[in-house]
Design an enzyme around this catalytic site. Structure first.
Site, mmCIF file in Angstrom:
data_model
loop_
_atom_site.group_PDB
_atom_site.id
_atom_site.type_symbol
_atom_site.label_atom_id
_atom_site.label_comp_id
_atom_site.label_asym_id
_atom_site.label_seq_id
_atom_site.Cartn_x
_atom_site.Cartn_y
_atom_site.Cartn_z
ATOM 1 N N SER A 104 0.435 -1.811 0.169
ATOM 2 C CA SER A 104 0.017 0.161 -0.122
ATOM 3 C C SER A 104 0.808 1.085 -0.097
ATOM 4 O O SER A 104 0.335 2.180 0.265
ATOM 5 C CB SER A 104 -1.485 -0.271 1.249
ATOM 6 O OG SER A 104 -2.511 -0.900 0.967
ATOM 7 N N LYS B 283 0.237 3.152 -3.172
ATOM 8 C CA LYS B 283 -0.548 4.016 -3.481
ATOM 9 C C LYS B 283 -0.768 5.726 -3.394
ATOM 10 O O LYS B 283 -0.573 6.019 -5.069
ATOM 11 C CB LYS B 283 -1.982 4.267 -1.670
ATOM 12 C CG LYS B 283 -2.609 2.251 -1.952
ATOM 13 C CD LYS B 283 -3.146 2.394 -0.956
ATOM 14 C CE LYS B 283 -3.799 1.185 -0.433
ATOM 15 N NZ LYS B 283 -4.415 0.799 0.647
ATOM 16 N N TYR C 269 -3.341 -3.312 -10.252
ATOM 17 C CA TYR C 269 -3.364 -3.032 -8.463
ATOM 18 C C TYR C 269 -2.650 -3.689 -7.638
ATOM 19 O O TYR C 269 -1.431 -3.206 -7.589
ATOM 20 C CB TYR C 269 -4.674 -2.567 -7.727
ATOM 21 C CG TYR C 269 -4.435 -2.422 -6.477
ATOM 22 C CD1 TYR C 269 -3.616 -0.844 -5.972
ATOM 23 C CD2 TYR C 269 -5.026 -3.015 -5.863
ATOM 24 C CE1 TYR C 269 -3.664 -1.039 -4.889
ATOM 25 C CE2 TYR C 269 -4.871 -3.009 -4.481
ATOM 26 C CZ TYR C 269 -4.014 -2.092 -4.435
ATOM 27 O OH TYR C 269 -4.132 -1.514 -2.727
ATOM 28 N N TYR D 230 -4.661 4.686 7.520
ATOM 29 C CA TYR D 230 -5.769 4.090 7.971
ATOM 30 C C TYR D 230 -6.411 5.018 9.343
ATOM 31 O O TYR D 230 -6.949 6.109 9.083
ATOM 32 C CB TYR D 230 -6.098 2.662 7.540
ATOM 33 C CG TYR D 230 -4.688 1.997 6.735
ATOM 34 C CD1 TYR D 230 -5.558 2.740 5.590
ATOM 35 C CD2 TYR D 230 -4.266 1.374 6.588
ATOM 36 C CE1 TYR D 230 -4.788 2.274 4.521
ATOM 37 C CE2 TYR D 230 -4.018 0.414 5.968
ATOM 38 C CZ TYR D 230 -4.025 1.559 4.880
ATOM 39 O OH TYR D 230 -2.974 1.235 3.492
ATOM 40 N N VAL E 21 1.458 -3.482 4.365
ATOM 41 C CA VAL E 21 1.174 -4.778 4.863
ATOM 42 C C VAL E 21 2.342 -5.566 4.961
ATOM 43 O O VAL E 21 2.562 -6.752 5.565
ATOM 44 C CB VAL E 21 0.156 -5.886 4.619
ATOM 45 C CG1 VAL E 21 -1.374 -4.787 4.898
ATOM 46 C CG2 VAL E 21 -0.070 -5.907 3.181
#
Length: 404
Positions: free
Chosen positions: A65, A68, A191, A243, A261
């Site tokens: 992530s 992103k 993705y 998050y 992660v």
């Protein structure tokens, strides 16, 4: 003399490693479940491209992530802010990274959660780009941010693809709302490849510093994206990057950041430093336990909190030499530091004190490190007004700061 920075980083790493077996690796992705939980690396990159690392700083892992914000940056650069905002919002979700988080109009709340990142992926490159072209644009774009060619870990990609049912459901949901360009399957597949790019913490530190330096890679000196893109990305990272722990992170650490992660954490403090950390064990929010501790420690030790105001504005004036001090009949106003709004305002107040006696004035910028657009405009206007008042003004500007 050997710089103490590497020793300091190693001490930080050792102190943050003393956590027993707290946290767990990301077991829901088979390839990540096999990660060595004891791996731990830290790196920082300065604005001139100097890199420092400690521990497993050359061990490579998948970016996940942390990709992103960089895909978001590429989408903004390729398609423009207005187009991107039609598809993805900028509001914190308060939800976990893989939750359904949509606004009333069907738009994902931000690009840092999965549903928004999958949507953002489809906005990278030209509108008519093929799925393969889009993946290559992201791979090459993130490589430019890192300053070296990045590769996809095919084993992790296949492992993640086999467990991508939830992401596929998110993609179909956004597609049904009319916010996803292209086919959901292509979006999720691309993705997943984006998340499977291999990096180390040195790469993360350079990528972070590139964002923090207005889009210019500090190592290659290449301008990767426009400065306004970095401002937008860092703003969303600050409020959404961690998050449902984003508020706690911003109040305690105060550095725009993003986690992955696989165990990576990236921090980008505008104009100062890029941070990369890696350790696979994750907390309940999906953030690296040790990576979070590293950022907390660096923020505390080095005063890196974004809301901690630097003491620069009050130290702008280096000195004033009165006309009779050296018998040359010239008044010298000597400035120093960085000229942004607050600093330039202090400088203007000093120029305001110059008597309207027609004496020549020297504005000495030889000790000024840099100026931004507002600072240049304010100083130029101050000089113009001195001249309007009848002063002959000479500007000592060896670096051409007012000409930029």
């Amino acid at each position: 003399m050997r710089s103490p920075v590497p020793d300091y980083l190693d001490e930080v790493r050792r102190s943050c490693a003393d956590d027993g077996d707290e946290g767990e690796v990301a077991s829901y992705i088979p390839e990540l479940a096999d990660a060595d939980p004891e791996r731990f690396g830290v790196a920082i990159c300065t604005i001139d491209g100097t890199l420092y690392g400690a521990g497993d700083d050359e061990h490579r892992f998948t970016i996940q992530s942390i990709s992103k914000p960089f895909a978001y940056a590429l989408a903004l650069a390729d398609r423009g802010l207005e187009t991107v905002l039609e598809h993805v919002g900028v509001e914190p979700s308060g939800d976990a990274f893989n939750e359904i988080s949509l606004e009333r109009n069907g738009r994902p709340r931000n690009a840092m959660i999965n549903i928004g990142a999958i949507t953002t992926h489809t906005l990278v490159g030209e509108a008519d780009a093929s799925p393969a072209e889009r993946v290559e644009r992201i791979r090459s774009g993130l490589s430019a941010f890192a300053g070296r060619e990045l590769e996809i870990d095919e084993q992790v990609y296949e492992s993640e693809r086999s467990t991508s049912s939830r992401n596929m459901a998110l993609a179909y949901l956004v597609h049904a709302q009319g916010k996803l360009e292209g086919e959901p399957h292509d979006a999720v597949d691309g993705y997943t490849k984006q998340c499977s790019l291999l990096v180390d913490v040195r790469d993360l530190a350079v990528m972070a510093m590139t964002l923090a330096a207005g889009g210019r890679n500090p190592v290659t000196r290449e301008q990767i994206v426009p400065a306004w893109v970095c401002r937008q990305v860092l703003s969303v990272m600050a409020t959404c990057g961690m998050y449902d722990a984003a508020g706690d992170w911003m109040s305690h650490v105060g550095i725009p950041a993003k986690s992955g992660v696989a165990g990576g954490v990236l921090g980008a403090l505008p104009g100062q430093v890029g941070i990369g950390a890696f350790s696979p064990r994750l907390d309940e929010y999906g953030n690296s336990v040790r990576g979070v501790r590293v950022c907390e420690r660096l923020s505390r030790d080095m005063g890196l909190h974004l809301m901690q105001a630097p003491e620069v504005a009050s130290h702008v004036l280096y000195g004033v030499v009165e006309p009779d001090a050296d018998a040359d009949g010239v008044r010298e106003v000597q400035l120093q530091g960085t000229m942004h709004f607050a600093a330039a305002e202090v400088a203007l107040r000093e120029l305001e004190r110059v008597p309207q006696d027609g004496e020549p004035v020297v504005v000495d910028l030889s000790r000024v490190a840099s100026t931004n657009k507002v600072g240049r405009r304010m100083l130029r206007e101050g000089i113009r007004r001195l001249e309007r008042d009848g002063h002959e003004v000479r500007v000592e500007d060896p670096d051409g700061l007012l000409e930029t």
